[in-house]
Write a protein that holds these residues in place. Structure first.
Motif, PDB file in Angstrom:
ATOM      1  N   ASP A 158       0.862  -1.168   0.000  1.00  0.00           N
ATOM      2  CA  ASP A 158       0.000   0.000   0.000  1.00  0.00           C
ATOM      3  C   ASP A 158       0.906   1.227   0.000  1.00  0.00           C
ATOM      4  O   ASP A 158       1.601   1.482   0.984  1.00  0.00           O
ATOM      5  N   GLY A 159       0.903   1.958  -1.061  1.00  0.00           N
ATOM      6  CA  GLY A 159       1.797   3.099  -1.201  1.00  0.00           C
ATOM      7  C   GLY A 159       1.420   4.319  -0.386  1.00  0.00           C
ATOM      8  O   GLY A 159       2.025   5.367  -0.520  1.00  0.00           O
ATOM      9  N   THR A 160       0.407   4.197   0.492  1.00  0.00           N
ATOM     10  CA  THR A 160      -0.009   5.345   1.288  1.00  0.00           C
ATOM     11  C   THR A 160       0.644   5.360   2.663  1.00  0.00           C
ATOM     12  O   THR A 160       0.446   6.301   3.421  1.00  0.00           O
ATOM     13  N   ALA A 161       1.393   4.334   2.999  1.00  0.00           N
ATOM     14  CA  ALA A 161       1.976   4.243   4.339  1.00  0.00           C
ATOM     15  C   ALA A 161       3.494   4.097   4.276  1.00  0.00           C
ATOM     16  O   ALA A 161       4.028   3.535   3.325  1.00  0.00           O
ATOM     17  N   ASP A 162       4.167   4.613   5.309  1.00  0.00           N
ATOM     18  CA  ASP A 162       5.610   4.426   5.425  1.00  0.00           C
ATOM     19  C   ASP A 162       5.916   2.941   5.643  1.00  0.00           C
ATOM     20  O   ASP A 162       5.081   2.197   6.152  1.00  0.00           O
ATOM     21  N   ALA A 163       7.102   2.534   5.267  1.00  0.00           N
ATOM     22  CA  ALA A 163       7.615   1.200   5.608  1.00  0.00           C
ATOM     23  C   ALA A 163       8.669   1.409   6.693  1.00  0.00           C
ATOM     24  O   ALA A 163       9.256   2.487   6.807  1.00  0.00           O
ATOM     25  N   VAL A 164       8.903   0.391   7.496  1.00  0.00           N
ATOM     26  CA  VAL A 164       9.907   0.478   8.553  1.00  0.00           C
ATOM     27  C   VAL A 164      10.845  -0.716   8.428  1.00  0.00           C
ATOM     28  O   VAL A 164      10.398  -1.859   8.353  1.00  0.00           O
ATOM     29  N   LEU A 165      12.141  -0.429   8.379  1.00  0.00           N
ATOM     30  CA  LEU A 165      13.158  -1.472   8.355  1.00  0.00           C
ATOM     31  C   LEU A 165      13.751  -1.568   9.752  1.00  0.00           C
ATOM     32  O   LEU A 165      14.342  -0.608  10.253  1.00  0.00           O
ATOM     33  N   ASP A 166      13.523  -2.704  10.413  1.00  0.00           N
ATOM     34  CA  ASP A 166      14.114  -2.958  11.727  1.00  0.00           C
ATOM     35  C   ASP A 166      15.449  -3.655  11.524  1.00  0.00           C
ATOM     36  O   ASP A 166      15.518  -4.686  10.851  1.00  0.00           O
ATOM     37  N   LEU A 167      16.509  -3.095  12.093  1.00  0.00           N
ATOM     38  CA  LEU A 167      17.837  -3.696  12.041  1.00  0.00           C
ATOM     39  C   LEU A 167      18.211  -4.119  13.455  1.00  0.00           C
ATOM     40  O   LEU A 167      18.207  -3.291  14.373  1.00  0.00           O
ATOM     41  N   ILE A 168      18.496  -5.399  13.654  1.00  0.00           N
ATOM     42  CA  ILE A 168      18.921  -5.892  14.948  1.00  0.00           C
ATOM     43  C   ILE A 168      20.446  -5.857  14.940  1.00  0.00           C
ATOM     44  O   ILE A 168      21.085  -6.570  14.159  1.00  0.00           O
ATOM     45  N   VAL A 169      21.018  -4.973  15.771  1.00  0.00           N
ATOM     46  CA  VAL A 169      22.453  -4.700  15.742  1.00  0.00           C
ATOM     47  C   VAL A 169      23.050  -4.704  17.146  1.00  0.00           C
ATOM     48  O   VAL A 169      22.332  -4.635  18.141  1.00  0.00           O
ATOM     49  N   SER A 170      24.354  -4.753  17.183  1.00  0.00           N
ATOM     50  CA  SER A 170      25.108  -4.474  18.405  1.00  0.00           C
ATOM     51  C   SER A 170      26.424  -3.850  17.978  1.00  0.00           C
ATOM     52  O   SER A 170      26.854  -4.012  16.842  1.00  0.00           O
ATOM     53  N   SER A 171      27.027  -3.094  18.871  1.00  0.00           N
ATOM     54  CA  SER A 171      28.338  -2.522  18.559  1.00  0.00           C
ATOM     55  C   SER A 171      29.187  -2.580  19.816  1.00  0.00           C
ATOM     56  O   SER A 171      29.940  -3.509  20.024  1.00  0.00           O
ATOM     57  N   GLY A 172      29.024  -1.650  20.667  1.00  0.00           N
ATOM     58  CA  GLY A 172      29.801  -1.623  21.905  1.00  0.00           C
ATOM     59  C   GLY A 172      29.446  -0.381  22.668  1.00  0.00           C
ATOM     60  O   GLY A 172      28.534   0.353  22.299  1.00  0.00           O
ATOM     61  N   THR A 173      30.168  -0.114  23.716  1.00  0.00           N
ATOM     62  CA  THR A 173      29.845   1.028  24.558  1.00  0.00           C
ATOM     63  C   THR A 173      30.536   2.317  24.129  1.00  0.00           C
ATOM     64  O   THR A 173      30.229   3.381  24.649  1.00  0.00           O
ATOM     65  N   THR A 174      31.451   2.237  23.167  1.00  0.00           N
ATOM     66  CA  THR A 174      32.169   3.435  22.724  1.00  0.00           C
ATOM     67  C   THR A 174      31.578   4.031  21.459  1.00  0.00           C
ATOM     68  O   THR A 174      31.298   5.219  21.397  1.00  0.00           O
ATOM     69  N   ASP A 175      31.392   3.207  20.424  1.00  0.00           N
ATOM     70  CA  ASP A 175      30.880   3.698  19.142  1.00  0.00           C
ATOM     71  C   ASP A 175      29.441   3.238  18.932  1.00  0.00           C
ATOM     72  O   ASP A 175      29.126   2.061  19.080  1.00  0.00           O
ATOM     73  N   ALA A 176      28.597   4.172  18.568  1.00  0.00           N
ATOM     74  CA  ALA A 176      27.202   3.837  18.256  1.00  0.00           C
ATOM     75  C   ALA A 176      27.128   3.138  16.910  1.00  0.00           C
ATOM     76  O   ALA A 176      27.956   3.357  16.031  1.00  0.00           O
ATOM     77  N   ALA A 177      26.125   2.294  16.742  1.00  0.00           N
ATOM     78  CA  ALA A 177      25.903   1.616  15.462  1.00  0.00           C
ATOM     79  C   ALA A 177      25.122   2.555  14.551  1.00  0.00           C
ATOM     80  O   ALA A 177      23.903   2.568  14.527  1.00  0.00           O
ATOM     81  N   THR A 178      25.845   3.377  13.824  1.00  0.00           N
ATOM     82  CA  THR A 178      25.249   4.314  12.881  1.00  0.00           C
ATOM     83  C   THR A 178      25.305   3.668  11.499  1.00  0.00           C
ATOM     84  O   THR A 178      26.364   3.212  11.076  1.00  0.00           O
ATOM     85  N   LEU A 195      25.500  -6.870  12.516  1.00  0.00           N
ATOM     86  CA  LEU A 195      24.103  -6.968  12.105  1.00  0.00           C
ATOM     87  C   LEU A 195      23.651  -8.400  12.368  1.00  0.00           C
ATOM     88  O   LEU A 195      24.191  -9.336  11.808  1.00  0.00           O
ATOM     89  N   HIS A 196      22.671  -8.557  13.240  1.00  0.00           N
ATOM     90  CA  HIS A 196      22.175  -9.879  13.605  1.00  0.00           C
ATOM     91  C   HIS A 196      20.946 -10.279  12.791  1.00  0.00           C
ATOM     92  O   HIS A 196      20.672 -11.466  12.623  1.00  0.00           O
ATOM     93  N   GLY A 197      20.208  -9.301  12.295  1.00  0.00           N
ATOM     94  CA  GLY A 197      19.011  -9.609  11.524  1.00  0.00           C
ATOM     95  C   GLY A 197      18.353  -8.337  11.028  1.00  0.00           C
ATOM     96  O   GLY A 197      18.684  -7.232  11.454  1.00  0.00           O
ATOM     97  N   ALA A 198      17.404  -8.515  10.111  1.00  0.00           N
ATOM     98  CA  ALA A 198      16.661  -7.383   9.562  1.00  0.00           C
ATOM     99  C   ALA A 198      15.239  -7.829   9.254  1.00  0.00           C
ATOM    100  O   ALA A 198      14.995  -8.993   8.919  1.00  0.00           O
ATOM    101  N   ARG A 199      14.298  -6.876   9.382  1.00  0.00           N
ATOM    102  CA  ARG A 199      12.893  -7.172   9.096  1.00  0.00           C
ATOM    103  C   ARG A 199      12.276  -5.924   8.473  1.00  0.00           C
ATOM    104  O   ARG A 199      12.414  -4.822   9.000  1.00  0.00           O
ATOM    105  N   LEU A 200      11.612  -6.083   7.334  1.00  0.00           N
ATOM    106  CA  LEU A 200      10.935  -4.979   6.667  1.00  0.00           C
ATOM    107  C   LEU A 200       9.448  -5.075   6.975  1.00  0.00           C
ATOM    108  O   LEU A 200       8.813  -6.099   6.696  1.00  0.00           O
ATOM    109  N   LYS A 201       8.893  -4.013   7.561  1.00  0.00           N
ATOM    110  CA  LYS A 201       7.466  -3.983   7.894  1.00  0.00           C
ATOM    111  C   LYS A 201       6.782  -2.982   6.971  1.00  0.00           C
ATOM    112  O   LYS A 201       7.288  -1.868   6.768  1.00  0.00           O
ATOM    113  N   TYR A 202       5.663  -3.379   6.404  1.00  0.00           N
ATOM    114  CA  TYR A 202       4.946  -2.514   5.477  1.00  0.00           C
ATOM    115  C   TYR A 202       3.453  -2.795   5.576  1.00  0.00           C
ATOM    116  O   TYR A 202       3.023  -3.853   6.043  1.00  0.00           O
TER     117      TYR A 202
END
Length: 97
Positions: free
Chosen positions: A1-21, A83-90
């Motif tokens: 449905d092209g009337t709604a945003d989609a959301v990509l969930d990224l399951i990540v980890s990095s560490g306490t110093t650098d953010a997962a950007t 990157l541990h996983g990804a899920r696209l919600k629409y």
């Protein structure tokens, strides 16, 4: 449905110093890539957690049936991004007979 945003969930980890950007680019049905990005600056964790990237409905062509997703992490001096996983919600389009 092209009337709604989609959301990509990224399951990540990095560490306490650098953010997962992560820069996220999506291209629909072979079209040009459109860029979005996400960051876990508030979390900065070695524990797996979810980052949500919103893909604007305006960037999704009507009737799109497939998507190409490109993920580009920056260089980090201390912590590697995992990157541990990804899920696209629409929102699905209601099919009528």
């Amino acid at each position: 449905d092209g009337t709604a945003d989609a959301v990509l969930d990224l399951i990540v980890s990095s560490g306490t110093t650098d953010a997962a950007t992560i820069v996220v680019e999506t291209g629909w049905d072979g079209g040009a890539l459109v860029s979005d990005s996400t960051s876990d600056v508030a979390t900065k964790s070695a524990t797996a957690h979810t980052l949500a990237v919103t893909i604007a409905a305006a960037d999704i062509p009507a009737g799109a049936s497939r998507v190409t997703i490109a993920l580009t992490p920056p260089t980090h001096a201390t912590n590697a991004i995992q990157l541990h996983g990804a899920r696209l919600k629409y929102k699905r389009k209601l099919l009528t007979a």
